[in-house]
Design a protein around this motif. Sequence first.
Motif, PDB file in Angstrom:
ATOM      1  N   PHE A  19      -9.710  24.107 -86.379  1.00 35.85           N
ATOM      2  CA  PHE A  19      -9.100  25.440 -86.335  1.00 35.85           C
ATOM      3  C   PHE A  19      -9.768  26.366 -85.317  1.00 35.85           C
ATOM      4  CE2 PHE A  19     -12.663  25.972 -89.114  1.00 35.85           C
ATOM      5  CZ  PHE A  19     -13.058  27.294 -88.966  1.00 35.85           C
ATOM      6  N   MET A  20     -10.961  26.005 -84.855  1.00 38.35           N
ATOM      7  CA  MET A  20     -11.667  26.837 -83.883  1.00 38.35           C
ATOM      8  C   MET A  20     -11.356  26.437 -82.436  1.00 38.35           C
ATOM      9  SD  MET A  20     -15.286  27.401 -85.843  1.00 38.35           S
ATOM     10  CE  MET A  20     -15.950  28.354 -84.498  1.00 38.35           C
ATOM     11  N   GLY A  21     -10.539  25.382 -82.264  1.00 38.68           N
ATOM     12  CA  GLY A  21     -10.120  24.973 -80.928  1.00 38.68           C
ATOM     13  C   GLY A  21     -11.045  23.980 -80.247  1.00 38.68           C
ATOM     14  N   HIS A  22     -12.028  23.451 -80.973  1.00 37.01           N
ATOM     15  CA  HIS A  22     -12.891  22.419 -80.392  1.00 37.01           C
ATOM     16  C   HIS A  22     -12.954  21.222 -81.332  1.00 37.01           C
ATOM     17  CE1 HIS A  22     -16.095  23.590 -83.169  1.00 37.01           C
ATOM     18  NE2 HIS A  22     -16.067  24.828 -82.691  1.00 37.01           N
ATOM     19  N   VAL A  23     -13.613  20.157 -80.873  1.00 38.12           N
ATOM     20  CA  VAL A  23     -13.710  18.948 -81.684  1.00 38.12           C
ATOM     21  C   VAL A  23     -14.476  19.258 -82.965  1.00 38.12           C
ATOM     22  CG1 VAL A  23     -14.669  16.611 -81.783  1.00 38.12           C
ATOM     23  CG2 VAL A  23     -13.553  17.398 -79.693  1.00 38.12           C
ATOM     24  N   ASN A  24     -13.907  18.817 -84.086  1.00 33.27           N
ATOM     25  CA  ASN A  24     -14.540  19.002 -85.387  1.00 33.27           C
ATOM     26  C   ASN A  24     -15.847  18.224 -85.445  1.00 33.27           C
ATOM     27  OD1 ASN A  24     -14.994  18.057 -88.332  1.00 33.27           O
ATOM     28  ND2 ASN A  24     -13.632  19.827 -88.489  1.00 33.27           N
ATOM     29  N   ASN A  25     -16.860  18.821 -86.044  1.00 35.30           N
ATOM     30  CA  ASN A  25     -18.179  18.190 -86.122  1.00 35.30           C
ATOM     31  C   ASN A  25     -18.131  16.797 -86.749  1.00 35.30           C
ATOM     32  OD1 ASN A  25     -19.109  20.568 -85.068  1.00 35.30           O
ATOM     33  ND2 ASN A  25     -20.296  21.170 -86.856  1.00 35.30           N
ATOM     34  N   ALA A  26     -17.305  16.606 -87.749  1.00 37.70           N
ATOM     35  CA  ALA A  26     -17.237  15.315 -88.432  1.00 37.70           C
ATOM     36  C   ALA A  26     -16.752  14.209 -87.501  1.00 37.70           C
ATOM     37  CB  ALA A  26     -16.328  15.409 -89.653  1.00 37.70           C
ATOM     38  N   ARG A  27     -15.976  14.560 -86.498  1.00 38.31           N
ATOM     39  CA  ARG A  27     -15.436  13.566 -85.568  1.00 38.31           C
ATOM     40  C   ARG A  27     -16.546  12.878 -84.781  1.00 38.31           C
ATOM     41  NH1 ARG A  27     -13.344   9.628 -84.469  1.00 38.31           N
ATOM     42  NH2 ARG A  27     -11.722   9.357 -82.929  1.00 38.31           N
ATOM     43  N   TYR A  28     -17.657  13.588 -84.552  1.00 28.39           N
ATOM     44  CA  TYR A  28     -18.774  12.999 -83.818  1.00 28.39           C
ATOM     45  C   TYR A  28     -19.319  11.768 -84.544  1.00 28.39           C
ATOM     46  CZ  TYR A  28     -18.950  17.049 -80.715  1.00 28.39           C
ATOM     47  OH  TYR A  28     -18.647  18.006 -79.792  1.00 28.39           O
ATOM     48  N   LEU A  29     -19.309  11.792 -85.866  1.00 25.24           N
ATOM     49  CA  LEU A  29     -19.756  10.625 -86.635  1.00 25.24           C
ATOM     50  C   LEU A  29     -18.863   9.422 -86.370  1.00 25.24           C
ATOM     51  CD1 LEU A  29     -20.745  12.141 -90.080  1.00 25.24           C
ATOM     52  CD2 LEU A  29     -22.263  11.143 -88.359  1.00 25.24           C
ATOM     53  N   ASN A  30     -17.552   9.651 -86.294  1.00 26.61           N
ATOM     54  CA  ASN A  30     -16.641   8.562 -85.964  1.00 26.61           C
ATOM     55  C   ASN A  30     -16.947   7.984 -84.584  1.00 26.61           C
ATOM     56  OD1 ASN A  30     -14.405  10.627 -87.551  1.00 26.61           O
ATOM     57  ND2 ASN A  30     -14.763   8.571 -88.342  1.00 26.61           N
ATOM     58  N   TRP A  31     -17.241   8.872 -83.646  1.00 31.49           N
ATOM     59  CA  TRP A  31     -17.558   8.419 -82.289  1.00 31.49           C
ATOM     60  C   TRP A  31     -18.827   7.579 -82.272  1.00 31.49           C
ATOM     61  CZ3 TRP A  31     -16.768  13.715 -79.388  1.00 31.49           C
ATOM     62  CH2 TRP A  31     -15.402  13.997 -79.319  1.00 31.49           C
ATOM     63  N   PHE A  68     -13.805  19.748 -76.111  1.00 31.07           N
ATOM     64  CA  PHE A  68     -12.453  20.283 -76.185  1.00 31.07           C
ATOM     65  C   PHE A  68     -11.430  19.209 -75.821  1.00 31.07           C
ATOM     66  CE2 PHE A  68     -15.379  23.725 -75.164  1.00 31.07           C
ATOM     67  CZ  PHE A  68     -15.083  24.634 -76.166  1.00 31.07           C
ATOM     68  N   LEU A  69     -10.186  19.475 -76.170  1.00 34.15           N
ATOM     69  CA  LEU A  69      -9.084  18.579 -75.843  1.00 34.15           C
ATOM     70  C   LEU A  69      -9.083  18.313 -74.350  1.00 34.15           C
ATOM     71  CD1 LEU A  69      -6.681  17.068 -77.092  1.00 34.15           C
ATOM     72  CD2 LEU A  69      -5.281  19.085 -76.609  1.00 34.15           C
ATOM     73  N   HIS A  70      -8.867  17.073 -73.974  1.00 34.98           N
ATOM     74  CA  HIS A  70      -8.796  16.605 -72.588  1.00 34.98           C
ATOM     75  C   HIS A  70     -10.150  16.506 -71.897  1.00 34.98           C
ATOM     76  CE1 HIS A  70      -4.536  16.843 -73.105  1.00 34.98           C
ATOM     77  NE2 HIS A  70      -4.563  18.157 -73.236  1.00 34.98           N
ATOM     78  N   ASP A  71     -11.249  16.772 -72.593  1.00 36.40           N
ATOM     79  CA  ASP A  71     -12.572  16.564 -71.992  1.00 36.40           C
ATOM     80  C   ASP A  71     -12.793  15.073 -71.762  1.00 36.40           C
ATOM     81  OD1 ASP A  71     -13.348  19.213 -71.928  1.00 36.40           O
ATOM     82  OD2 ASP A  71     -14.717  19.080 -73.640  1.00 36.40           O
ATOM     83  N   ASP A  72     -13.484  14.750 -70.683  1.00 38.90           N
ATOM     84  CA  ASP A  72     -13.948  13.377 -70.454  1.00 38.90           C
ATOM     85  C   ASP A  72     -15.310  13.264 -71.117  1.00 38.90           C
ATOM     86  OD1 ASP A  72     -11.776  12.427 -68.924  1.00 38.90           O
ATOM     87  OD2 ASP A  72     -12.566  13.433 -67.144  1.00 38.90           O
ATOM     88  N   VAL A  73     -15.342  12.544 -72.217  1.00 36.62           N
ATOM     89  CA  VAL A  73     -16.552  12.423 -73.025  1.00 36.62           C
ATOM     90  C   VAL A  73     -16.992  10.967 -73.014  1.00 36.62           C
ATOM     91  CG1 VAL A  73     -17.496  12.698 -75.365  1.00 36.62           C
ATOM     92  CG2 VAL A  73     -15.861  14.375 -74.475  1.00 36.62           C
ATOM     93  N   ILE A  74     -18.284  10.771 -73.003  1.00 34.99           N
ATOM     94  CA  ILE A  74     -18.835   9.419 -73.077  1.00 34.99           C
ATOM     95  C   ILE A  74     -19.994   9.427 -74.068  1.00 34.99           C
ATOM     96  CG2 ILE A  74     -20.454   9.685 -71.155  1.00 34.99           C
ATOM     97  CD1 ILE A  74     -19.453   6.764 -70.381  1.00 34.99           C
ATOM     98  N   ALA A  75     -20.087   8.368 -74.839  1.00 32.53           N
ATOM     99  CA  ALA A  75     -21.225   8.194 -75.748  1.00 32.53           C
ATOM    100  C   ALA A  75     -22.098   7.098 -75.165  1.00 32.53           C
ATOM    101  CB  ALA A  75     -20.751   7.816 -77.142  1.00 32.53           C
ATOM    102  N   GLU A  76     -23.368   7.402 -75.010  1.00 33.90           N
ATOM    103  CA  GLU A  76     -24.332   6.399 -74.567  1.00 33.90           C
ATOM    104  C   GLU A  76     -25.265   6.118 -75.727  1.00 33.90           C
ATOM    105  OE1 GLU A  76     -26.430   7.590 -71.073  1.00 33.90           O
ATOM    106  OE2 GLU A  76     -24.701   7.217 -69.787  1.00 33.90           O
ATOM    107  N   THR A  77     -25.314   4.860 -76.128  1.00 35.03           N
ATOM    108  CA  THR A  77     -26.169   4.504 -77.256  1.00 35.03           C
ATOM    109  C   THR A  77     -27.236   3.528 -76.808  1.00 35.03           C
ATOM    110  OG1 THR A  77     -26.138   3.981 -79.614  1.00 35.03           O
ATOM    111  CG2 THR A  77     -24.844   2.543 -78.186  1.00 35.03           C
TER     112      THR A  77
END
Length: 140
Positions: A19-31, A68-77
């Motif tokens: 609802f705040m217009g950015h990725v929900n914090n919980a989604r980071y766990l899925n990533w 945010f929507l359409h951001d190019d995001v990468i996870a490095e583990t």
Amino acid sequence: MSAKPFAFPIKVIPSDIDFMGHVNNARYLNWVQDTVLAHWQKLAPAEEVASKAWVALKHEITYRKPAFLHDDVIAETVLEKIKGARSFYNTVIKRGEEVLAEVQSMWCCLDSETHRPARISSEVAEKFFGLKTRQPSCGE
């Protein structure tokens, strides 16, 4: 004794946005989960992938900046270490050079059939760390 980093591209989709217009914090766990499992599937032998399952034991997330929507995001583990059935990962989620989140997580490897903890063999660990198994010397 860290392994080489594994990069996993992330597509931010409309359902990730809160609802705040950015990725929900919980989604980071899925990533993080998607990234760690993709790392396992890429490096572990097929028979290990088929016979093992992973469950998260602990996540510690430090949020730095929103995505945010359409951001190019990468996870490095990076797999930091394996101890028995537990694996310890550091994952950094970025947009370009900007760090969005840092995650330390602990995972438990399970036997897929029994759901009991399963140790990672030294041969499989070698695939992640690139180490040769130490052979015992005479008298050990």
